[in-house]
Design a protein around this motif. Structure first.
Motif, PDB file in Angstrom:
ATOM      1  N   SER A   1       0.831  -1.203   0.000  1.00 37.71           N
ATOM      2  CA  SER A   1       0.000   0.000   0.000  1.00 37.71           C
ATOM      3  C   SER A   1       0.864   1.250   0.000  1.00 37.71           C
ATOM      4  N   TRP A   2       0.768   1.998  -1.097  1.00 37.96           N
ATOM      5  CA  TRP A   2       1.481   3.266  -1.215  1.00 37.96           C
ATOM      6  C   TRP A   2       0.516   4.333  -1.722  1.00 37.96           C
ATOM      7  N   VAL A   3       0.329   5.399  -0.939  1.00 38.16           N
ATOM      8  CA  VAL A   3      -0.687   6.397  -1.295  1.00 38.16           C
ATOM      9  C   VAL A   3      -0.172   7.414  -2.299  1.00 38.16           C
ATOM     10  N   PHE A   4       1.098   7.254  -2.767  1.00 35.04           N
ATOM     11  CA  PHE A   4       1.548   8.119  -3.858  1.00 35.04           C
ATOM     12  C   PHE A   4       1.017   7.648  -5.211  1.00 35.04           C
ATOM     13  N   ASN A   5       0.151   6.656  -5.220  1.00 39.50           N
ATOM     14  CA  ASN A   5      -0.416   6.108  -6.455  1.00 39.50           C
ATOM     15  C   ASN A   5      -1.580   6.941  -6.992  1.00 39.50           C
ATOM     16  N   GLY A   6      -1.781   8.114  -6.483  1.00 35.00           N
ATOM     17  CA  GLY A   6      -2.905   8.961  -6.861  1.00 35.00           C
ATOM     18  C   GLY A   6      -3.880   9.172  -5.728  1.00 35.00           C
ATOM     19  N   THR A   7      -3.815   8.334  -4.710  1.00 31.28           N
ATOM     20  CA  THR A   7      -4.744   8.452  -3.587  1.00 31.28           C
ATOM     21  C   THR A   7      -4.518   9.749  -2.817  1.00 31.28           C
ATOM     22  N   ALA A   8      -3.295   9.976  -2.356  1.00 30.60           N
ATOM     23  CA  ALA A   8      -3.013  11.189  -1.591  1.00 30.60           C
ATOM     24  C   ALA A   8      -3.099  12.428  -2.472  1.00 30.60           C
ATOM     25  N   GLN A   9      -2.702  12.303  -3.747  1.00 27.07           N
ATOM     26  CA  GLN A   9      -2.771  13.456  -4.639  1.00 27.07           C
ATOM     27  C   GLN A   9      -4.219  13.912  -4.833  1.00 27.07           C
ATOM     28  N   ARG A  10      -5.133  12.957  -4.953  1.00 30.73           N
ATOM     29  CA  ARG A  10      -6.537  13.284  -5.191  1.00 30.73           C
ATOM     30  C   ARG A  10      -7.256  13.711  -3.910  1.00 30.73           C
ATOM     31  N   HIS A  11      -6.927  13.046  -2.807  1.00 34.19           N
ATOM     32  CA  HIS A  11      -7.766  13.170  -1.622  1.00 34.19           C
ATOM     33  C   HIS A  11      -7.080  13.825  -0.431  1.00 34.19           C
ATOM     34  N   GLY A  12      -5.753  13.897  -0.430  1.00 35.60           N
ATOM     35  CA  GLY A  12      -5.047  14.497   0.691  1.00 35.60           C
ATOM     36  C   GLY A  12      -4.577  13.459   1.698  1.00 35.60           C
ATOM     37  N   ARG A  13      -3.532  13.807   2.454  1.00 31.42           N
ATOM     38  CA  ARG A  13      -2.876  12.854   3.346  1.00 31.42           C
ATOM     39  C   ARG A  13      -3.768  12.399   4.492  1.00 31.42           C
ATOM     40  N   ALA A  14      -4.697  13.272   4.958  1.00 33.23           N
ATOM     41  CA  ALA A  14      -5.535  12.924   6.104  1.00 33.23           C
ATOM     42  C   ALA A  14      -6.934  12.504   5.683  1.00 33.23           C
ATOM     43  N   SER A  15      -7.123  12.184   4.427  1.00 30.95           N
ATOM     44  CA  SER A  15      -8.444  11.817   3.918  1.00 30.95           C
ATOM     45  C   SER A  15      -8.805  10.397   4.321  1.00 30.95           C
ATOM     46  N   VAL A  16     -10.096  10.110   4.236  1.00 28.05           N
ATOM     47  CA  VAL A  16     -10.570   8.742   4.459  1.00 28.05           C
ATOM     48  C   VAL A  16      -9.861   7.789   3.502  1.00 28.05           C
ATOM     49  N   ALA A  17      -9.747   8.184   2.245  1.00 26.12           N
ATOM     50  CA  ALA A  17      -9.140   7.297   1.251  1.00 26.12           C
ATOM     51  C   ALA A  17      -7.675   7.018   1.560  1.00 26.12           C
TER      52      ALA A  17
END
Length: 426
Positions: free
Chosen positions: A216-232
């Motif tokens: 699991s790596w949130v640099f895959n578009g998850t953090a970019q789209r939703h932010g570091r503290a987001s539910v996603a």
């Protein structure tokens, strides 16, 4: 009672990074492992560099294998079990492939018969060397080897899904030949779950080997789209654990969160501990979780050049072995008892066809629907669209409600979102 969730680290040597195999210093390794064990971790994941261990197809260096065993024995002295990744392969943006597979000797890593037999001999040798060590968990075929099979790799070794499966079966068999009765698995990066043309599929990850690994790596578009503290972002690891269960052959197949980390600048250093605490807490709410293995033990020393910036700060420790707040968070999680999570009774439908995996990726309809459910207080899992009418399958997993992405409506401001009932769909 289910077994306790295991906590460990991906071992990155503090001196020399993985190039430490060229100047192996057991005292330095012991000092690193002392620091890891002091956190209350119970295992490490170890990475031999393939070209250093097998520089020629018919030469597996005995001294290198002895050093791997010495590392495993040092871990045992500190109460740490060891999983070994064989085919490295790819680590932290660098490829480590032996010369006998490249340039003038260019051969497909997955289909060339001589290469495949060389790989099998290597994996079998490493497994056999550790087979009598009580602290040896087993082999992982390699680290994210699927990245070699398709874009965005700049020079991929193209294979079909059938050829990828045949290769995986052969590699896992070699591990078992070397060390029967151990846990042997393979590991893909998240393109296996998200990329439509990736030949390594969700079915391969969830059905081959003794347990399923997710990275699991949130640099895959998850953090970019939703932010570091987001539910996603904070639930991304849990999402991959639950996504994998759609393809699992049995409800009790264990899932290993084998890599997860807090990558800067998307997760700034001052927020890494909070991100880790939330990520681990949500992963622990997934039934059937085998373990959490954080990436990684030590930062990459700034004296080593050309790494992507994020790689320099991922460690629980600085490169001089000072623990960070991140280490204290993981230590606390490892030492606390964790109650068994309740069964997840709501299942979101996902496409069985691997050609539609992008629906599960960040920005896809499955991804968005899953996190709308989570944001509204639900604890969803997933089920294949080909299994939604299989009452025995649903009952075995404890699923009592099945919803499709189009039924998951956005939450209205200030209100509670509801799902469209099945009979209201057009």
């Amino acid at each position: 009672m289910p077994p306790a969730v295991r906590f460990g680290v991906n071992y990155t040597p503090s001196e020399g990074w993985f190039h430490h195999w060229l100047d192996f210093d057991l005292d330095s390794v012991r000092a690193d492992l002392d620091a890891v064990a002091a956190l209350g971790m119970d295992h490490i994941r170890v990475f031999p560099l393939w070209p250093y261990f097998q520089p020629n197809r018919t030469l597996i260096r005995p001294r290198a294998v002895e050093q791997l065993v010495a590392l495993a024995d040092a871990a045992a002295e500190r109460g740490l079990d060891v999983n070994v990744d064989g085919l490295q392969g790819h680590l932290s943006s660098f490829d480590f492939l032996p010369a006998w597979t490249r340039t003038w000797h260019r051969r497909n890593l997955f289909t060339d018969p001589e290469v495949v037999e060389g790989q099998a001999a290597y994996l079998r040798t490493l497994a056999a060397a550790l087979a009598d060590r009580p602290n040896f968990i087993g082999m992982t075929v390699g680290n994210e080897v699927n990245q070699f099979a398709a874009g965005p790799h700049p020079d991929p070794d193209r294979v079909t899904s059938g050829e990828a499966e045949q290769w995986l079966v052969r590699m896992l068999a070699a591990c078992t030949e070397g060390a029967p009765g151990r846990l042997h698995l393979h590991a893909s990066y998240d393109a296996a779950w998200y990329q439509d043309d990736q030949p390594f599929t969700p079915g391969h990850s969830a059905r081959l080997g003794d347990l399923t690994a997710v990275h699991s790596w949130v640099f895959n578009g998850t953090a970019q789209r939703h932010g570091r503290a987001s539910v996603a972002a904070e639930h991304h690891a849990a999402y991959l654990v639950e996504l994998s269960k759609a393809w699992a052959p049995t409800p009790d197949r264990p899932v290993w969160l084998q890599e997860v980390g807090a990558p800067a600048p998307l997760v700034p250093a001052e927020h890494a501990a909070a991100f880790a605490e939330a990520t681990v807490a949500h992963a622990l709410d997934c039934p059937g979780l085998w373990g959490v293995t954080w990436w990684c033990s030590s930062d990459v020393a700034r004296g080593l050049a050309d790494f992507p910036e994020l790689e320099y700060g991922l460690g629980l420790f600085t490169s001089d072995r000072r623990p960070k707040d991140l280490a204290r968070v993981l230590s606390g999680a490892a030492r606390r008892p964790h109650p068994a999570p309740a069964v997840r009774t709501t299942a979101l439908v996902v496409p069985d066809d691997p050609g539609h995996r992008s629906r599960c990726a960040p920005g896809g309809v499955v991804f968005d629907a899953f996190f709308r459910l989570v944001a509204d207080g639900a604890r969803p899992t997933t089920v294949l669209d080909t299994r939604t009418e299989d009452k025995d399958h649903l009952a075995a997993r404890g699923i009592t409600e099945v919803v499709t992405p189009d039924q998951v409506l956005p939450t209205p401001p200030g209100g509670t979102r509801s799902c469209t009932p099945p009979d209201a769909r057009s």
